[in-house]
Structure formats: structure tokens, C-alpha cells
Design a protein around this motif. Structure first.
Motif, mmCIF file in Angstrom:
data_model
loop_
_atom_site.group_PDB
_atom_site.id
_atom_site.type_symbol
_atom_site.label_atom_id
_atom_site.label_comp_id
_atom_site.label_asym_id
_atom_site.label_seq_id
_atom_site.Cartn_x
_atom_site.Cartn_y
_atom_site.Cartn_z
ATOM 1 N N VAL A 1 0.829 -1.206 0.000
ATOM 2 C CA VAL A 1 0.000 0.000 0.000
ATOM 3 C C VAL A 1 0.862 1.254 0.000
ATOM 4 O O VAL A 1 0.696 2.152 -0.829
ATOM 5 C CB VAL A 1 -0.945 0.004 1.229
ATOM 6 N N VAL A 2 1.813 1.328 0.928
ATOM 7 C CA VAL A 2 2.616 2.539 1.106
ATOM 8 C C VAL A 2 3.481 2.837 -0.118
ATOM 9 O O VAL A 2 3.693 3.990 -0.473
ATOM 10 C CB VAL A 2 3.490 2.413 2.372
ATOM 11 N N ALA A 3 3.988 1.784 -0.781
ATOM 12 C CA ALA A 3 4.871 1.991 -1.932
ATOM 13 C C ALA A 3 4.190 2.756 -3.058
ATOM 14 O O ALA A 3 4.849 3.409 -3.869
ATOM 15 C CB ALA A 3 5.375 0.640 -2.454
ATOM 16 N N SER A 4 2.864 2.703 -3.122
ATOM 17 C CA SER A 4 2.135 3.376 -4.199
ATOM 18 C C SER A 4 1.547 4.726 -3.759
ATOM 19 O O SER A 4 0.868 5.370 -4.546
ATOM 20 C CB SER A 4 1.002 2.469 -4.703
ATOM 21 N N TRP A 5 1.805 5.126 -2.533
ATOM 22 C CA TRP A 5 1.242 6.377 -2.036
ATOM 23 C C TRP A 5 1.916 7.593 -2.656
ATOM 24 O O TRP A 5 3.101 7.566 -3.005
ATOM 25 C CB TRP A 5 1.387 6.450 -0.519
ATOM 26 N N SER A 6 1.160 8.674 -2.758
ATOM 27 C CA SER A 6 1.704 9.949 -3.203
ATOM 28 C C SER A 6 2.555 10.563 -2.100
ATOM 29 O O SER A 6 2.500 10.135 -0.941
ATOM 30 C CB SER A 6 0.563 10.913 -3.543
ATOM 31 N N ARG A 7 3.330 11.588 -2.467
ATOM 32 C CA ARG A 7 4.175 12.242 -1.476
ATOM 33 C C ARG A 7 3.342 12.829 -0.340
ATOM 34 O O ARG A 7 3.683 12.687 0.839
ATOM 35 C CB ARG A 7 5.000 13.355 -2.126
ATOM 36 N N ARG A 8 2.226 13.483 -0.668
ATOM 37 C CA ARG A 8 1.403 14.115 0.367
ATOM 38 C C ARG A 8 0.856 13.066 1.334
ATOM 39 O O ARG A 8 0.846 13.265 2.551
ATOM 40 C CB ARG A 8 0.258 14.895 -0.272
ATOM 41 N N ALA B 1 7.781 15.412 12.737
ATOM 42 C CA ALA B 1 6.375 15.124 12.428
ATOM 43 C C ALA B 1 5.637 16.396 12.053
ATOM 44 O O ALA B 1 4.839 16.417 11.104
ATOM 45 C CB ALA B 1 5.705 14.460 13.627
ATOM 46 N N THR B 2 5.921 17.477 12.778
ATOM 47 C CA THR B 2 5.268 18.758 12.492
ATOM 48 C C THR B 2 5.635 19.266 11.105
ATOM 49 O O THR B 2 4.776 19.729 10.350
ATOM 50 C CB THR B 2 5.657 19.805 13.551
ATOM 51 N N THR B 3 6.915 19.167 10.745
ATOM 52 C CA THR B 3 7.338 19.641 9.419
ATOM 53 C C THR B 3 6.711 18.806 8.308
ATOM 54 O O THR B 3 6.374 19.332 7.244
ATOM 55 C CB THR B 3 8.871 19.612 9.289
ATOM 56 N N LEU B 4 6.557 17.506 8.534
ATOM 57 C CA LEU B 4 5.912 16.654 7.528
ATOM 58 C C LEU B 4 4.453 17.058 7.321
ATOM 59 O O LEU B 4 3.987 17.181 6.182
ATOM 60 C CB LEU B 4 5.987 15.190 7.963
ATOM 61 N N LEU B 5 3.735 17.272 8.405
ATOM 62 C CA LEU B 5 2.322 17.638 8.294
ATOM 63 C C LEU B 5 2.163 19.021 7.681
ATOM 64 O O LEU B 5 1.233 19.252 6.887
ATOM 65 C CB LEU B 5 1.667 17.579 9.676
ATOM 66 N N LEU B 6 3.052 19.956 8.014
ATOM 67 C CA LEU B 6 2.986 21.286 7.413
ATOM 68 C C LEU B 6 3.290 21.232 5.917
ATOM 69 O O LEU B 6 2.664 21.935 5.117
ATOM 70 C CB LEU B 6 3.966 22.236 8.115
ATOM 71 N N ALA B 7 4.260 20.382 5.537
ATOM 72 C CA ALA B 7 4.582 20.233 4.119
ATOM 73 C C ALA B 7 3.395 19.662 3.353
ATOM 74 O O ALA B 7 3.093 20.087 2.231
ATOM 75 C CB ALA B 7 5.802 19.332 3.950
ATOM 76 N N ALA B 8 2.702 18.696 3.962
ATOM 77 C CA ALA B 8 1.517 18.119 3.322
ATOM 78 C C ALA B 8 0.420 19.162 3.170
ATOM 79 O O ALA B 8 -0.282 19.216 2.148
ATOM 80 C CB ALA B 8 1.003 16.935 4.143
#
Length: 309
Positions: free
Chosen positions: A126-133, A278-285
Motif C-alpha cells: 500500500v505505502v509503496a504506491s502512495w503519493s508524497r502528500r 512530524a510537524t514539518t511533515l504535516l505542514l509540508a503536506a
């Protein structure tokens, strides 16, 4: 042949399978991009540091993710695959060192390992096909959960557990279901060690029983997850090789020579760093979602060599 010896033989076969998959995947990546995929000094150093502390109980996935994002070493959508592919061989080395130290019932040990493998196989697909966001959101949430677990373990301690070294009936079913779920989370970049320690303690097992279970689970499930990430080319070859090359000697030094260190301060530092990541990842998304809603080109955070907007 005893069950534990059979498990170690199987672990050796999984290691051989993993190396064959990695070599084939690296060749395919080279043919596709023309990049020889040589490990960098920064990648090797990351592998050494993260696996050294992983062997002593800190965990490697969250810390490696923080390093990758801080120095823009790996694109966000490739981080889960790179973690699984790069940390596989060091984890197998850990399993060889520690699995023989604690007697755990074969049915419980092998069953929980098999459950984690199945969870990782399904999760990686599942994860391998996920988009960056989607990866950014998933990893952000997983890292927050990991930070909370680590903070609880550092501040309060693990449940005292019991003296069981074997599970039966409903407790065994709960153990299998729990490790299946933890195997799926491994593919998102949340380590299995800390939550597995809590799981076995809550089920009344001796907390020491967690070591062969969690290390064996990771050592077997990571080659399986890696195979799917490699097949999808959803990993960074350079970074993965760096983790592998730096990680194996770090495990040997930590597991056979150092063995233990007072790590409370280090653990609290890791909690803070993981929450920040984690915060930077969520903000980037969130930025990516806003850009897509406005019809603008999506930002490309932490692409190697590209400044984060």
C-alpha cells in the motif's frame, strides 16, 4: 533441530534473499537513472549513529527520518522504503546477537514473527504506491504516535508485565493481531521495538521476552517489506546503502562491546526531534494541498539538493 536453531537458519536464508533483492534493485535503479548509487559519507554516518542507538533501545526509524528531512537527503515519498531497505541488514545482525539470550515459547515467537511479516507485506504494497502528500501525512501521524510512546516509556516506564514466556488462547490471538498491526506500521516508518515491548508486557509476558520477539519480527518482516519497496523502486539507493554499510558495524559494537548506556537524556532529545520532524511533515503536506487547490505547482520539500520552500 530445535525451534530456535531453525529460526536462525531461516533468518540466514531471509538475509540471503534480501541481499539478492537489493542487488537486483540497485542494478535496475542504475539502468533507469544512470546513477551508480554509491553510498555517501553522510549516509554511512547516519547508518552508524542510528543503528548504534537502535541496538541500545532508542530505535532507528524515527531518528533516521529526522536526519533525512533535516539535511534533505531523501525525498519524503521515498523515506519509508529507504528506512526498510537500509536498516534490514543491521536489524538481522541484531536478531542474530540477541535472539539466543531469552527463552521464549516457540509457538508465541514464531507466530508473532509470522504475523508481523504478513502485516509488513500488505502494508508495503500500500505505502509503496502512495503519493508524497499521503506519505507525509501518514509518517507525520506515525511519528507523533512514536514520540508519545517514547515519552511515556522514558517518563513512566513500560508496564511491569508478568513472567509468561508463552501465550495461549485469547492472549495469543491478541498478540498475533497486535504484531500484525505493528508490522503494517513498520512500512510507514514507525519502529516496532517500543510498541512491541508494551504489547508483550500488557499481555503478561516477561518484558525480556520482547527482545527476541521484536528483533526477530523486524529481521524477518523487513526483507519482505523491502522486496516490495524495491520492486516499486520506492526507495533511495544511495541512502539505503549508507544505512546498511554504517549500520552493521554499529550493531556489532553496541551489541557485543558497549551493551548498555545511560540514555535517558538522549531519549528526551529524540522525542523533541521526532515531534519537530512530524510537524514539518504535516505542514509540508498542508502546503502541498493548498498549492494543488489553487492550481499551482506543488512545493517539493526536502528533495536532495533542493532547498525547502
Amino acid at each position: 533441530m530445535s525451534a530456535k536453531l531453525a529460526l536462525l537458519v531461516a533468518l540466514g536464508l531471509f538475509a540471503a534473499f534480501y541481499l539478492a533483492v537489493l542487488v537486483r534493485g540497485a542494478r535496475q535503479a542504475r539502468q533507469r537513472t544512470g546513477d551508480r548509487g554509491t553510498a555517501t559519507p553522510a549516509g554511512v554516518a547516519t547508518g552508524f549513529v542510528t543503528n548504534f542507538f537502535d541496538t541500545l533501545g532508542i530505535g532507528s526509524f524515527a531518528t533516521t527520518t529526522a536526519i533525512f528531512r533535516q539535511w534533505r537527503m531523501v525525498r519524503d515519498e521515498r523515506i519509508p522504503g529507504t528506512l526498510n531497505v537500509g536498516h534490514t541488514l543491521p536489524t538481522i545482525a541484531q536478531a542474530f546477537i540477541f535472539t539466543t539470550l531469552v527463552p521464549v515459547g516457540a509457538k508465541t515467537l514464531i507466530g508473532m514473527i509470522a504475523a508481523a511479516i504478513l502485516g509488513a507485506w500488505l502494508g508495503a504494497g500500500v505505502v509503496a504506491s502512495w503519493s508524497r502528500r499521503r506519505v507525509q501525512i501518514g509518517m507525520g501521524i506515525a511519528l507523533i504516535a512514536m514520540a508519545l510512546i517514547m515519552a511515556w516509556r522514558t517518563g513512566v516506564g513500560d508496564p511491569t508485565g508478568g513472567n509468561l514466556l508463552e501465550l495461549d488462547g485469547a492472549l495469543l490471538v491478541l498478540a498475533l493481531a497486535g504484531n500484525f498491526f505493528l508490522g503494517m506500521l513498520m512500512t510507514l516508518g514507525i519502529g516496532l521495538y517500543a510498541p512491541c515491548m508494551i504489547l508483550v508486557s500488557l499481555l503478561g509476558m516477561n518484558p525480556k521476552a520482547a527482545f527476541p520477539i521484536m528483533m526477530g519480527s523486524c529481521a524477518f518482516l523487513m526483507p519482505v517489506a523491502s522486496a516490495r519497496f524495491v520492486r516499486e523502486q520506492a526507495f533511495d539507493v544511495r541512502a539505503a546503502l549508507g544505512l546498511l554499510i554504517g549500520g552493521v558495524p554499529a550493531v556489532l559494537i553496541a551489541g557485543l562491546i558497549v551493551k548498555s548506556l545511560p540514555l535517558t537524556v538522549v531519549k528526551w532529545i529524540v522525542v523533541v526531534v521526532v515531534l519537530y520532524t512530524a510537524t514539518t511533515l504535516l505542514l509540508a503536506a498542508r502546503k502541498r494541498e493548498a498549492s494543488e487547490a489553487l492550481g499551482q505547482p506543488a512545493p517539493v520539500p526536502n528533495e536532495p539538493g533542493v532547498a525547502t520552500p
